[in-house]
Design a protein around this motif. Structure first.
Motif, PDB file in Angstrom:
ATOM      1  N   PRO A   9       0.854  -1.232  -0.122  1.00 12.55           N
ATOM      2  CA  PRO A   9      -0.139  -0.016   0.072  1.00 12.55           C
ATOM      3  C   PRO A   9       0.764   1.206  -0.058  1.00 12.55           C
ATOM      4  O   PRO A   9       2.031   1.225   0.500  1.00 12.55           O
ATOM      5  N   SER A  10       0.209   2.161  -0.491  1.00 15.57           N
ATOM      6  CA  SER A  10       1.198   3.544  -0.585  1.00 15.57           C
ATOM      7  C   SER A  10       0.932   4.371   0.821  1.00 15.57           C
ATOM      8  O   SER A  10      -0.193   4.596   1.368  1.00 15.57           O
ATOM      9  N   HIS A  11       1.886   5.007   1.182  1.00 20.12           N
ATOM     10  CA  HIS A  11       2.202   6.015   2.220  1.00 20.12           C
ATOM     11  C   HIS A  11       2.621   7.148   1.890  1.00 20.12           C
ATOM     12  O   HIS A  11       3.244   7.850   2.596  1.00 20.12           O
ATOM     13  N   GLY A  12       2.591   7.597   0.543  1.00 17.60           N
ATOM     14  CA  GLY A  12       3.227   8.770   0.240  1.00 17.60           C
ATOM     15  C   GLY A  12       4.603   8.237  -0.436  1.00 17.60           C
ATOM     16  O   GLY A  12       4.884   7.129  -0.743  1.00 17.60           O
ATOM     17  N   GLY A  13       5.468   9.131  -0.966  1.00 14.95           N
ATOM     18  CA  GLY A  13       6.492   9.005  -1.939  1.00 14.95           C
ATOM     19  C   GLY A  13       7.678  10.196  -1.668  1.00 14.95           C
ATOM     20  O   GLY A  13       7.496  10.993  -0.834  1.00 14.95           O
ATOM     21  N   GLU A  14       8.581   9.882  -2.465  1.00 19.55           N
ATOM     22  CA  GLU A  14       9.753  10.802  -2.313  1.00 19.55           C
ATOM     23  C   GLU A  14      10.319  11.060  -3.487  1.00 19.55           C
ATOM     24  O   GLU A  14      10.669  10.202  -4.327  1.00 19.55           O
ATOM     25  N   VAL A  15      10.535  12.355  -4.073  1.00 18.50           N
ATOM     26  CA  VAL A  15      11.063  12.676  -5.368  1.00 18.50           C
ATOM     27  C   VAL A  15      12.705  12.754  -5.350  1.00 18.50           C
ATOM     28  O   VAL A  15      13.127  13.164  -4.426  1.00 18.50           O
ATOM     29  N   ILE A  16      13.221  11.986  -6.144  1.00 13.68           N
ATOM     30  CA  ILE A  16      14.782  11.539  -6.165  1.00 13.68           C
ATOM     31  C   ILE A  16      15.619  12.079  -7.180  1.00 13.68           C
ATOM     32  O   ILE A  16      14.759  12.279  -8.049  1.00 13.68           O
ATOM     33  N   GLU A  17      16.807  11.836  -7.291  1.00 17.14           N
ATOM     34  CA  GLU A  17      17.553  11.947  -8.612  1.00 17.14           C
ATOM     35  C   GLU A  17      17.096  10.920  -9.557  1.00 17.14           C
ATOM     36  O   GLU A  17      16.857   9.796  -9.444  1.00 17.14           O
ATOM     37  N   ASN A  18      17.327  11.270 -10.796  1.00 19.19           N
ATOM     38  CA  ASN A  18      16.731  10.226 -11.802  1.00 19.19           C
ATOM     39  C   ASN A  18      18.093   9.476 -12.227  1.00 19.19           C
ATOM     40  O   ASN A  18      18.527   9.443 -13.553  1.00 19.19           O
ATOM     41  N   THR A  19      18.671   8.702 -11.560  1.00 15.84           N
ATOM     42  CA  THR A  19      19.640   7.891 -11.870  1.00 15.84           C
ATOM     43  C   THR A  19      19.500   6.662 -11.357  1.00 15.84           C
ATOM     44  O   THR A  19      18.779   6.114 -10.367  1.00 15.84           O
ATOM     45  N   SER A  20      20.290   5.434 -12.025  1.00 12.51           N
ATOM     46  CA  SER A  20      20.316   4.258 -11.611  1.00 12.51           C
ATOM     47  C   SER A  20      20.712   4.047 -10.275  1.00 12.51           C
ATOM     48  O   SER A  20      20.170   3.384  -9.250  1.00 12.51           O
ATOM     49  N   ASP A  21      21.871   4.853  -9.766  1.00  7.56           N
ATOM     50  CA  ASP A  21      22.633   4.962  -8.718  1.00  7.56           C
ATOM     51  C   ASP A  21      21.492   5.186  -7.595  1.00  7.56           C
ATOM     52  O   ASP A  21      21.381   4.698  -6.307  1.00  7.56           O
ATOM     53  N   ALA A  22      20.521   6.273  -7.672  1.00  8.11           N
ATOM     54  CA  ALA A  22      19.740   6.829  -6.770  1.00  8.11           C
ATOM     55  C   ALA A  22      18.767   5.597  -6.563  1.00  8.11           C
ATOM     56  O   ALA A  22      18.056   5.661  -5.369  1.00  8.11           O
ATOM     57  N   ALA A  23      18.391   4.940  -7.496  1.00  3.63           N
ATOM     58  CA  ALA A  23      17.181   3.787  -7.527  1.00  3.63           C
ATOM     59  C   ALA A  23      17.700   2.648  -6.935  1.00  3.63           C
ATOM     60  O   ALA A  23      17.028   1.994  -6.241  1.00  3.63           O
ATOM     61  N   ALA A  24      18.936   2.523  -6.510  1.00  2.01           N
ATOM     62  CA  ALA A  24      19.802   1.016  -6.215  1.00  2.01           C
ATOM     63  C   ALA A  24      18.718   0.942  -4.974  1.00  2.01           C
ATOM     64  O   ALA A  24      19.084   1.814  -4.016  1.00  2.01           O
TER      65      ALA A  24
ATOM     66  N   PRO B  13       4.787  19.563 -13.649  1.00  2.00           N
ATOM     67  CA  PRO B  13       5.972  20.288 -13.086  1.00  2.00           C
ATOM     68  C   PRO B  13       6.934  20.571 -14.340  1.00  2.00           C
ATOM     69  O   PRO B  13       6.611  20.179 -15.469  1.00  2.00           O
ATOM     70  N   GLU B  14       7.693  21.427 -14.107  1.00  2.00           N
ATOM     71  CA  GLU B  14       8.692  21.966 -15.186  1.00  2.00           C
ATOM     72  C   GLU B  14       9.686  20.892 -15.572  1.00  2.00           C
ATOM     73  O   GLU B  14       9.863  20.797 -16.768  1.00  2.00           O
ATOM     74  N   GLU B  15      10.023  20.176 -14.684  1.00  2.83           N
ATOM     75  CA  GLU B  15      10.810  18.841 -15.074  1.00  2.83           C
ATOM     76  C   GLU B  15      10.102  18.000 -15.778  1.00  2.83           C
ATOM     77  O   GLU B  15       9.011  17.689 -14.931  1.00  2.83           O
ATOM     78  N   LYS B  16      10.562  17.339 -16.849  1.00  9.16           N
ATOM     79  CA  LYS B  16       9.550  16.671 -17.606  1.00  9.16           C
ATOM     80  C   LYS B  16       9.725  15.091 -17.222  1.00  9.16           C
ATOM     81  O   LYS B  16       9.100  13.986 -17.690  1.00  9.16           O
ATOM     82  N   ILE B  17      10.623  15.048 -16.407  1.00  8.54           N
ATOM     83  CA  ILE B  17      10.844  13.302 -15.842  1.00  8.54           C
ATOM     84  C   ILE B  17      10.598  13.445 -14.392  1.00  8.54           C
ATOM     85  O   ILE B  17      11.225  14.291 -13.696  1.00  8.54           O
ATOM     86  N   LEU B  18       9.731  12.700 -13.724  1.00  8.43           N
ATOM     87  CA  LEU B  18       9.384  12.569 -12.365  1.00  8.43           C
ATOM     88  C   LEU B  18       9.888  11.322 -11.729  1.00  8.43           C
ATOM     89  O   LEU B  18       9.122  10.490 -11.659  1.00  8.43           O
ATOM     90  N   PRO B  19      11.117  11.265 -11.259  1.00  7.09           N
ATOM     91  CA  PRO B  19      11.577  10.195 -10.264  1.00  7.09           C
ATOM     92  C   PRO B  19      11.071   9.917  -8.977  1.00  7.09           C
ATOM     93  O   PRO B  19      11.267  10.940  -8.217  1.00  7.09           O
ATOM     94  N   PHE B  20      10.716   8.987  -8.592  1.00  2.70           N
ATOM     95  CA  PHE B  20       9.915   9.111  -7.166  1.00  2.70           C
ATOM     96  C   PHE B  20       9.888   7.387  -6.832  1.00  2.70           C
ATOM     97  O   PHE B  20       9.932   6.618  -7.533  1.00  2.70           O
ATOM     98  N   VAL B  21      10.054   7.465  -5.353  1.00  3.84           N
ATOM     99  CA  VAL B  21      10.189   6.101  -4.656  1.00  3.84           C
ATOM    100  C   VAL B  21       9.197   6.189  -3.373  1.00  3.84           C
ATOM    101  O   VAL B  21       8.544   7.352  -3.025  1.00  3.84           O
ATOM    102  N   ASP B  22       9.109   5.241  -2.606  1.00  6.06           N
ATOM    103  CA  ASP B  22       8.091   5.232  -1.514  1.00  6.06           C
ATOM    104  C   ASP B  22       8.841   6.384  -0.591  1.00  6.06           C
ATOM    105  O   ASP B  22       9.788   6.468  -0.458  1.00  6.06           O
ATOM    106  N   GLY B  23       7.903   6.936   0.122  1.00  2.72           N
ATOM    107  CA  GLY B  23       8.202   7.856   1.247  1.00  2.72           C
ATOM    108  C   GLY B  23       7.191   8.425   1.893  1.00  2.72           C
ATOM    109  O   GLY B  23       6.108   7.714   2.084  1.00  2.72           O
ATOM    110  N   GLY B  24       7.206   9.536   2.345  1.00  4.98           N
ATOM    111  CA  GLY B  24       6.056  10.126   3.151  1.00  4.98           C
ATOM    112  C   GLY B  24       5.376  11.146   2.751  1.00  4.98           C
ATOM    113  O   GLY B  24       4.373  11.917   3.427  1.00  4.98           O
TER     114      GLY B  24
END
Length: 224
Positions: free
Chosen positions: A169-184, A207-218
């Protein structure tokens, strides 16, 4: 209350699409779900959406333009899911997606209304370093090609870039950098992806940035 919109979800029987659809319907939007298998139609109807049975790999640019012209928002949530090998991956995740984008470009060139386009991709798609011998490569290669094409299109669009998907289930998210390292090691709930689709399909401006990288967060999707 956001004005009601006509929304097309491509790949309407996917897990993310089936989570997003009832949320959008509950807000009063008019949903159409493109599916390939007619046996899925009853489940689509039960979710509150109108099923549209088409094989997306058989649609050319003109077909896409005609179809997409009927909507305010188009969401690409389709994918081969690794079924059918590399050929199906390229046919759906690359060629089908490229044709859908070019359909929108044709609408723009013809001076017609162009819907907003949301592409469900994955975190790090445009800078992946997947080995060509790896089984994941056809998908990674397809997504990189499509995302770069969309970024260069001039269309009103947003690429949603979640990390490895879960059924939690979702508990919110977090926007992070759009890199494989950040996603690890990071995960993204499919329900969170659905919440982001709902938010980005209906907010006044993307959003102005056209890629929205996000993971689970709050953080709620409304604050992305």
């Amino acid at each position: 209350m956001t004005d009601a919109k006509k929304i097309l979800i491509i790949g309407g029987y996917g897990k993310v699409a089936l989570l997003a659809t009832p949320k959008l319907v509950k807000l009063g939007h008019d949903l159409t779900s493109l599916i390939r298998n007619p046996e899925q139609a009853p489940d689509i109807e039960a979710s509150g959406s109108t099923p549209l049975v088409r094989d997306l790999t058989a649609l050319d640019v003109d077909d896409w333009a005609e179809l997409e012209s009927q909507f305010d928002v188009v969401v690409w949530s389709a994918g081969s899911g690794g079924k059918g090998g590399a050929s199906d991956t390229y046919a759906i995740d690359r060629d089908g997606a490229l044709a859908s984008i070019d359909g929108l470009k044709k609408l723009a060139e013809d001076g017609k209304k162009v819907p907003r386009y949301l592409m469900v991709s994955y975190l790090g798609s445009v800078n992946h370093t997947v080995d060509p011998e790896h089984a994941f490569y056809p998908y990674a290669d397809s997504k990189k090609t499509v995302d770069e094409h969309l970024l260069d299109s001039g269309l009103e669009h947003l690429i949603l870039a979640p990390a490895a998907l879960t059924l939690e289930p979702s508990h919110g998210g977090e926007v992070i950098e759009n890199t494989s390292d950040a996603a690890a090691g990071r995960k993204t709930s499919r329900e969170l992806v659905a919440e982001v689709i709902v938010e980005m399909a209906t907010r006044e401006q993307l959003p102005e940035e056209k890629i929205l990288p996000f993971v689970d967060g709050g953080t709620p999707a409304s604050e992305f």
